[in-house]
Motif scaffolding. Structure first.
Motif, PDB file in Angstrom:
ATOM      1  N   MET A   1      95.599 -16.193 -42.317  1.00 49.46           N
ATOM      2  CA  MET A   1      94.518 -16.437 -41.364  1.00 49.46           C
ATOM      3  C   MET A   1      94.575 -15.439 -40.202  1.00 49.46           C
ATOM      4  SD  MET A   1      94.019 -20.493 -41.066  1.00 49.46           S
ATOM      5  CE  MET A   1      93.799 -21.560 -42.472  1.00 49.46           C
ATOM      6  N   GLN A   2      94.787 -14.177 -40.532  1.00 52.93           N
ATOM      7  CA  GLN A   2      94.775 -13.141 -39.509  1.00 52.93           C
ATOM      8  C   GLN A   2      94.154 -11.887 -40.122  1.00 52.93           C
ATOM      9  OE1 GLN A   2      98.930 -10.993 -39.784  1.00 52.93           O
ATOM     10  NE2 GLN A   2      99.289 -13.098 -39.163  1.00 52.93           N
ATOM     11  N   ILE A   3      93.895 -10.873 -39.302  1.00 52.85           N
ATOM     12  CA  ILE A   3      93.390  -9.612 -39.841  1.00 52.85           C
ATOM     13  C   ILE A   3      94.481  -9.061 -40.760  1.00 52.85           C
ATOM     14  CG2 ILE A   3      92.828  -7.222 -39.231  1.00 52.85           C
ATOM     15  CD1 ILE A   3      91.501  -8.268 -36.704  1.00 52.85           C
ATOM     16  N   PRO A   4      94.169  -8.803 -42.040  1.00 54.66           N
ATOM     17  CA  PRO A   4      95.212  -8.293 -42.932  1.00 54.66           C
ATOM     18  C   PRO A   4      95.799  -7.000 -42.359  1.00 54.66           C
ATOM     19  CG  PRO A   4      93.265  -8.935 -44.174  1.00 54.66           C
ATOM     20  CD  PRO A   4      92.893  -8.992 -42.714  1.00 54.66           C
ATOM     21  N   PRO A   5      97.148  -6.872 -42.339  1.00 62.80           N
ATOM     22  CA  PRO A   5      97.785  -5.718 -41.700  1.00 62.80           C
ATOM     23  C   PRO A   5      97.251  -4.361 -42.183  1.00 62.80           C
ATOM     24  CG  PRO A   5      99.420  -7.391 -42.233  1.00 62.80           C
ATOM     25  CD  PRO A   5      98.117  -7.871 -42.799  1.00 62.80           C
ATOM     26  N   MET A   6      96.794  -4.294 -43.451  1.00 67.65           N
ATOM     27  CA  MET A   6      96.295  -2.994 -43.947  1.00 67.65           C
ATOM     28  C   MET A   6      95.082  -2.496 -43.160  1.00 67.65           C
ATOM     29  SD  MET A   6      94.671  -4.346 -47.530  1.00 67.65           S
ATOM     30  CE  MET A   6      93.469  -3.143 -48.009  1.00 67.65           C
ATOM     31  N   TYR A   7      94.355  -3.421 -42.512  1.00 66.70           N
ATOM     32  CA  TYR A   7      93.210  -3.011 -41.695  1.00 66.70           C
ATOM     33  C   TYR A   7      93.636  -2.533 -40.309  1.00 66.70           C
ATOM     34  CZ  TYR A   7      90.005  -4.792 -45.178  1.00 66.70           C
ATOM     35  OH  TYR A   7      89.304  -4.982 -46.339  1.00 66.70           O
ATOM     36  N   ASN A   8      94.922  -2.678 -40.043  1.00 72.82           N
ATOM     37  CA  ASN A   8      95.405  -2.357 -38.699  1.00 72.82           C
ATOM     38  C   ASN A   8      96.606  -1.419 -38.752  1.00 72.82           C
ATOM     39  OD1 ASN A   8      95.004  -2.912 -35.884  1.00 72.82           O
ATOM     40  ND2 ASN A   8      96.972  -3.989 -35.917  1.00 72.82           N
ATOM     41  N   SER A   9      96.690  -0.628 -39.843  1.00 70.92           N
ATOM     42  CA  SER A   9      97.926   0.125 -40.073  1.00 70.92           C
ATOM     43  C   SER A   9      97.881   1.549 -39.524  1.00 70.92           C
ATOM     44  CB  SER A   9      98.250   0.143 -41.560  1.00 70.92           C
ATOM     45  OG  SER A   9      97.205   0.804 -42.238  1.00 70.92           O
ATOM     46  N   GLY A  10      97.143   1.757 -38.460  1.00 71.25           N
ATOM     47  CA  GLY A  10      97.158   3.074 -37.832  1.00 71.25           C
ATOM     48  C   GLY A  10      95.761   3.619 -37.646  1.00 71.25           C
ATOM     49  N   VAL A  11      95.561   4.293 -36.524  1.00 77.09           N
ATOM     50  CA  VAL A  11      94.216   4.729 -36.134  1.00 77.09           C
ATOM     51  C   VAL A  11      93.609   5.748 -37.092  1.00 77.09           C
ATOM     52  CG1 VAL A  11      94.552   4.223 -33.701  1.00 77.09           C
ATOM     53  CG2 VAL A  11      95.130   6.501 -34.569  1.00 77.09           C
ATOM     54  N   THR A  12      94.433   6.425 -37.895  1.00 75.81           N
ATOM     55  CA  THR A  12      93.879   7.456 -38.780  1.00 75.81           C
ATOM     56  C   THR A  12      93.541   6.909 -40.165  1.00 75.81           C
ATOM     57  OG1 THR A  12      96.097   8.095 -39.442  1.00 75.81           O
ATOM     58  CG2 THR A  12      95.105   9.324 -37.615  1.00 75.81           C
ATOM     59  N   THR A  13      93.859   5.629 -40.428  1.00 73.05           N
ATOM     60  CA  THR A  13      93.567   5.104 -41.764  1.00 73.05           C
ATOM     61  C   THR A  13      92.104   4.657 -41.830  1.00 73.05           C
ATOM     62  OG1 THR A  13      94.269   2.892 -41.166  1.00 73.05           O
ATOM     63  CG2 THR A  13      95.933   4.324 -42.135  1.00 73.05           C
ATOM     64  N   PRO A  14      91.477   4.805 -43.017  1.00 77.27           N
ATOM     65  CA  PRO A  14      90.038   4.531 -43.108  1.00 77.27           C
ATOM     66  C   PRO A  14      89.656   3.069 -42.878  1.00 77.27           C
ATOM     67  CG  PRO A  14      90.957   5.096 -45.265  1.00 77.27           C
ATOM     68  CD  PRO A  14      92.030   5.344 -44.276  1.00 77.27           C
ATOM     69  N   LEU A  15      90.620   2.141 -42.962  1.00 77.31           N
ATOM     70  CA  LEU A  15      90.279   0.724 -42.769  1.00 77.31           C
ATOM     71  C   LEU A  15      90.375   0.298 -41.309  1.00 77.31           C
ATOM     72  CD1 LEU A  15      92.056  -0.899 -45.867  1.00 77.31           C
ATOM     73  CD2 LEU A  15      89.673  -0.171 -45.636  1.00 77.31           C
ATOM     74  N   TYR A  16      90.790   1.213 -40.446  1.00 74.37           N
ATOM     75  CA  TYR A  16      90.956   0.890 -39.032  1.00 74.37           C
ATOM     76  C   TYR A  16      89.616   1.016 -38.296  1.00 74.37           C
ATOM     77  CZ  TYR A  16      92.700   1.038 -34.254  1.00 74.37           C
ATOM     78  OH  TYR A  16      92.920   0.772 -32.928  1.00 74.37           O
TER      79      TYR A  16
END
Ligand code: CU
Length: 339
Positions: A1-16
């Protein structure tokens, strides 16, 4: 129940996306009834609330296609008069948007929290896929059904295919996800058994006094409002359920709007989403443009009143509590039988 970490794994990643509420990044637990100005609770408590909210929305309040999908809107209908959105669209869908982004001035919108910019955040696609998954769960595990109205089945959208040619896709072509070539993993569904519980003191308690709806409405909802609503008399052997209707909710579509609705609750500050007395909320996700609209909101209350030990009361106490500062006008409240 949180933002999946892959969406928050660094400013240069496409999911950020940098335009998310900084207070809601992992490991923050989502609040499925979130509003701007909410008081944070312990993550374990928040999870308990979220499971009760899901149970209420998917089971207690979603018995028919109209509950689940919302009321009809047909070509040619007045776009400023809407008959009411579906339960899941309101909660959790709208609150996942506003929780992930930030509620701001619509002149300065932030991605997920505003209608027209939501898909700028890649997490939008995961969110809407999850809504689609809720639909699949509702159909398969909860035995939900589709509308049979040909207006709905034959409504279509134009898409481009892999050869960049426009193709017409009807709603009836999209009702079975297996035919579209995908299925969802068979995951445990923790909210199935998480029904909301009455507050201990609520049973067999007499109702406090409050005015009739006629004495109060129409009014602007700028402070909590209590009304005592008469229940309609059953004629014949009809077994249809009672629906509480909040009528003629007027607001500007460009604004964030939210209010909570309680039944037979004499202390709204001590009521939480895992209490039966909390029926749910009305919310509007801000759009990019301004337009005054009018709509209704419905809640199923027969099961709720039984649960509260008020099945034989001839009237109910309804409380509306505004959770946004933007103006909302309410034209009336009534109880009718499910048609
Ligand atoms: Cu959405």
């Amino acid at each position: 129940m949180q933002i999946p970490p892959m969406y928050n794994s660094g400013v240069t990643t496409p999911l950020y996306d940098c335009l998310r509420n900084p207070d809601h990044l992992p490991p923050a637990v989502i609040n499925l009834e979130w509003f701007d100005g909410d008081v944070k609770v312990d993550p374990e408590v928040q999870i308990k609330y979220n499971l009760a909210i899901m149970h209420t929305q998917m089971i207690t309040q979603s018995k028919t296609p109209t509950d689940f999908f919302g009321n009809p809107y047909r070509a040619g209908d007045d776009i400023t008069t809407l008959n009411g959105a579906g339960q899941i669209e309101q909660t959790p869908h709208n609150h996942v948007h506003t929780w992930t982004g930030t509620v701001v001035d619509p002149n300065n919108p932030i991605d997920m929290s505003t209608f027209y910019a939501a898909a700028r955040d890649p997490i939008f696609f995961a969110h809407h896929t999850n809504v689609d998954r809720m639909w699949t769960i509702w159909l398969n595990q909860l035995k939900g059904t589709h509308f049979t109205d040909p207006d709905w089945l034959n409504a279509y959208f134009i898409f481009y295919n892999e050869e960049a040619k426009p193709v017409r896709v009807k709603i009836q072509d999209c009702l079975d996800n297996t035919k579209l070539g995908y299925t969802y993993e068979d995951e445990p569904i923790p909210w199935l058994d998480a029904s909301a519980k009455p507050k201990p003191r609520a049973k067999a308690k007499s109702l406090p006094s409050a005015p009739d709806p006629d004495q109060v409405f129409p009014t602007t909802l700028d402070k909590p409002i209590n009304v005592i609503v008469k229940r309609p008399k059953r004629s014949g052997s009809g077994s249809s359920e009672e629906i509480l209707v909040i009528e003629g909710i007027e607001y500007d579509k460009g604004n964030y709007v939210k209010f909570n609705v309680f039944i037979n609750e004499d202390d709204v500050n001590a009521s939480h989403p895992d209490n039966t007395e909390f029926l749910g909320s009305f919310s509007n996700l801000p759009h990019g443009h301004r337009m005054n609209v009018k709509t209704n909101k419905r809640f199923r209350i027969s099961e709720v009143l039984e649960e509260l030990g008020a099945g034989d009361y001839d009237r109910v106490l309804v409380t509306l509590v505004p959770k946004s500062i933007n103006p909302v006008k309410i034209n009336g409240i009534k109880i009718e039988f499910d048609s």
